[in-house]
Design an enzyme around this catalytic site. Structure first.
Site, PDB file in Angstrom:
ATOM      1  N   ASP A  30      20.859 -20.097 -28.490  1.00 56.86           N
ATOM      2  CA  ASP A  30      22.193 -19.996 -27.909  1.00 56.86           C
ATOM      3  C   ASP A  30      22.246 -18.975 -26.792  1.00 56.86           C
ATOM      4  O   ASP A  30      21.390 -18.080 -26.691  1.00 56.86           O
ATOM      5  CB  ASP A  30      23.222 -19.654 -28.976  1.00 56.86           C
ATOM      6  CG  ASP A  30      22.966 -18.308 -29.642  1.00 56.86           C
ATOM      7  OD1 ASP A  30      21.812 -18.072 -30.043  1.00 56.86           O
ATOM      8  OD2 ASP A  30      23.908 -17.489 -29.762  1.00 56.86           O
ATOM      9  N   GLU A  51      22.765 -16.231 -32.433  1.00 60.45           N
ATOM     10  CA  GLU A  51      22.473 -14.802 -32.369  1.00 60.45           C
ATOM     11  C   GLU A  51      23.532 -14.055 -31.577  1.00 60.45           C
ATOM     12  O   GLU A  51      23.841 -12.900 -31.885  1.00 60.45           O
ATOM     13  CB  GLU A  51      21.086 -14.602 -31.742  1.00 60.45           C
ATOM     14  CG  GLU A  51      20.532 -13.188 -31.862  1.00 60.45           C
ATOM     15  CD  GLU A  51      20.856 -12.299 -30.669  1.00 60.45           C
ATOM     16  OE1 GLU A  51      20.540 -11.107 -30.715  1.00 60.45           O
ATOM     17  OE2 GLU A  51      21.443 -12.815 -29.683  1.00 60.45           O
TER      18      GLU A  51
END
Length: 527
Positions: A126, A193
């Protein structure tokens, strides 16, 4: 002779450097080096990174559950892209999923994990979102993955798709070389994350902990915030062996409302403002203590940096600080004020909310304060500090007070209430006197080069001021290292902001580093 004179380092044992560590399998190493150094390979891996940047895998603070919020579906595209781009890898690894989008790739070694603990490399799929209002400020569109011949531009180039491509590329190279590992190699790619990791980072950790147990992993590698830097006119490879803690403090002030024509002397916004002023007027003090990996870095710098470039006052204070002299530790922090947030807890008022109409007295006001905790402190100490600042303000205005461990009933009137969000203690400090750290250091020495004309790249412990998915893996191993094997500049190559980039000439060499680390860790397995 000073403890930190270059000539005395052998006697003192401070900042000892290991020798270059080359894999025993010269044939495999030569294959990888020769491949990585070709122009054709450079173009190929640059195209791979460019392609994954073009998938806008943004993670948002308000994402719903996986399977319910359609915005998660972009991670199916990431998985498909990796499978298409790396067919050889996926033909040779076992792929497991943690909560759908957490990807775990295991390349099984010939030796049982009970005899040769696996090496684990982490990365995340991400990226932080790009605000539409900021699109005009980008030199090249953030999701074009544009390569201008020197730099690869785009969101995720550094944080963290460059790292992800590099570690999976290292497996691809090793598999194609014919190498057969004794020690299992695990790659794990999280999906969130950037928003705390609860949806993928924690499930990945739980999956691996259930399989390998406490201390079942040999070492963990994850992204670092510094990499190779030049400080005090000396090149350092900065390996983060710990992370600062994390805490968001919420403060709610409630009172009675009314018409703005007859206001009280202090309404909730004024009282909240008084609280904010008290917080900012009482910052946390700093101290450079041996508990902090930055102390080890300073010792390395005192020994290896040119004498004229390392502050004389700091050199003089280090010996007493190392012996626990509090005054010297505090003075060191002031001398090195430009590095202060490595030595003290930071606090930043990030959100304020209060009032809905200009002619109405607001009934509630609130704020959120973000803190990154110094390694020497704890969540309990931070909470006690905030309570000590705010209780007198509540008493001054005749308001009830509820501390961090109360129910914090938001419907109650005339009250100040405190609460914690996303509390995380500072990470355990990974040891540097272990086989795994020596292997990592030797690999750095073998593969990476100093910046400028230094004769030697000095490997040093360092501190990660932010947090990564490693926060979920404390039980899996004590050997957690956060290190990006390139020179990060301009705020981590402008990660999290406009014009994020990575330099191609450094990026194309990253897979050589990770492949060499895997080979060196494999050589440590008992025959």
């Amino acid at each position: 002779m000073s403890l930190y004179d270059l000539e005395s380092r052998e006697q003192s044992g401070i900042c000892q450097q290991v020798s270059n560590l080359s894999p025993r399998n010269r044939e495999v190493e030569a294959y990888i080096r020769d491949t990585v150094n070709t122009r054709e390979y450079h173009q190929e891996i640059i195209n791979k990174l460019s392609g994954i940047i073009q998938i806008p895998s943004e993670s948002y603070d308000d994402l719903g559950r996986i399977g319910e919020d359609e915005r998660w579906n972009v991670f199916f595209q990431i998985e498909d892209y990796l499978k298409t781009t790396y067919p050889t890898v996926f033909q040779n690894v076992r792929l497991d999923h943690a909560n759908t989008h957490g990807l775990i790739l295991t390349w099984e070694g010939s030796v049982s994990p009970s005899k040769a603990k696996p090496i684990l490399m982490l990365a995340h799929q991400d990226v932080v979102p790009v605000l539409s209002d900021n699109l005009k400020d980008w030199t090249h569109p953030p999701y074009d993955g544009y390569y201008d011949g020197e730099i690869i531009w785009g969101r995720g180039a550094t944080d963290d798709k460059g790292y992800l491509i590099s570690i999976i590329e290292s497996l691809d190279l090793l598999i194609k070389s014919g190498f057969k590992p004794k020690r299992s190699v695990i790659l794990a790619f999280g999906c969130d994350e950037e928003i705390s990791g609860e949806n993928c980072g924690r499930p990945i950790s739980n999956f691996l902990h259930q399989k390998y147990g406490d201390n079942g992993i040999y070492l963990i590698m994850d992204e670092g915030s510094t990499g190779i830097q030049r400080e005090f006119n000396q090149s350092f490879a900065m390996v983060s062996v710990a992370e600062k803690g994390y805490l968001d403090v919420g403060i709610n002030v409630s009172s009675t409302g009314g018409h703005a024509s007859t206001p009280p002397d202090h309404n909730v916004i004024g009282i909240l403002s008084e609280i904010v002023v008290a917080i900012e007027s009482n910052p946390f003090s700093g101290a450079v203590t041996p508990k902090n990996p930055m102390f080890n870095f300073l010792e390395c710098a005192a020994i290896h940096a040119p004498v004229s470039n390392f502050p004389t006052q700091a050199r003089e204070k280090l010996p007493m600080a190392s012996q626990g002299d509090i005054s010297s530790q505090q003075q060191l922090s002031r001398i090195l004020d430009d590095m202060r947030y490595y030595f003290r807890t930071s606090q930043s008022v990030g959100k304020v909310k209060g009032g809905v109409k200009i002619n109405a007295i607001p009934e509630t006001a609130s704020t959120l304060v973000n803190l990154r905790l110094a390694v020497e402190t704890s969540i309990a100490e931070i909470e006690a500090h905030f309570e000590s600042l705010i209780i007198p303000i509540a008493q001054k205005h005749g308001l009830a007070f509820e501390g961090f461990h109360s129910l914090c009933d938001s419907s109650a009137k005339r009250k100040i209430c405190l609460f914690s969000v996303d509390a995380l203690e500072p990470a355990p400090v990974s040891p540097i006197d272990t086989e795994s750290f020596r292997i990592l250091s030797g690999t750095i020495k073998n593969v990476l080069k100093p910046l400028g004309t230094d004769d030697e790249l000095i490997v040093t412990p360092y501190l990660m001021p932010a947090n990564t998915d490693t926060k979920f893996f404390w039980a899996s191993t004590g050997n957690i290292y956060r290190f990006t094997p390139l020179n990060l500049v301009h705020s981590l190559n402008r990660a999290h902001t406009t014009d994020e980039f990575i330099r191609a000439d450094e990026f194309v060499q990253e897979p050589l580093f990770f492949a060499t680390l895997i080979l060196n860790a494999d050589d440590a397995v008992e025959p």
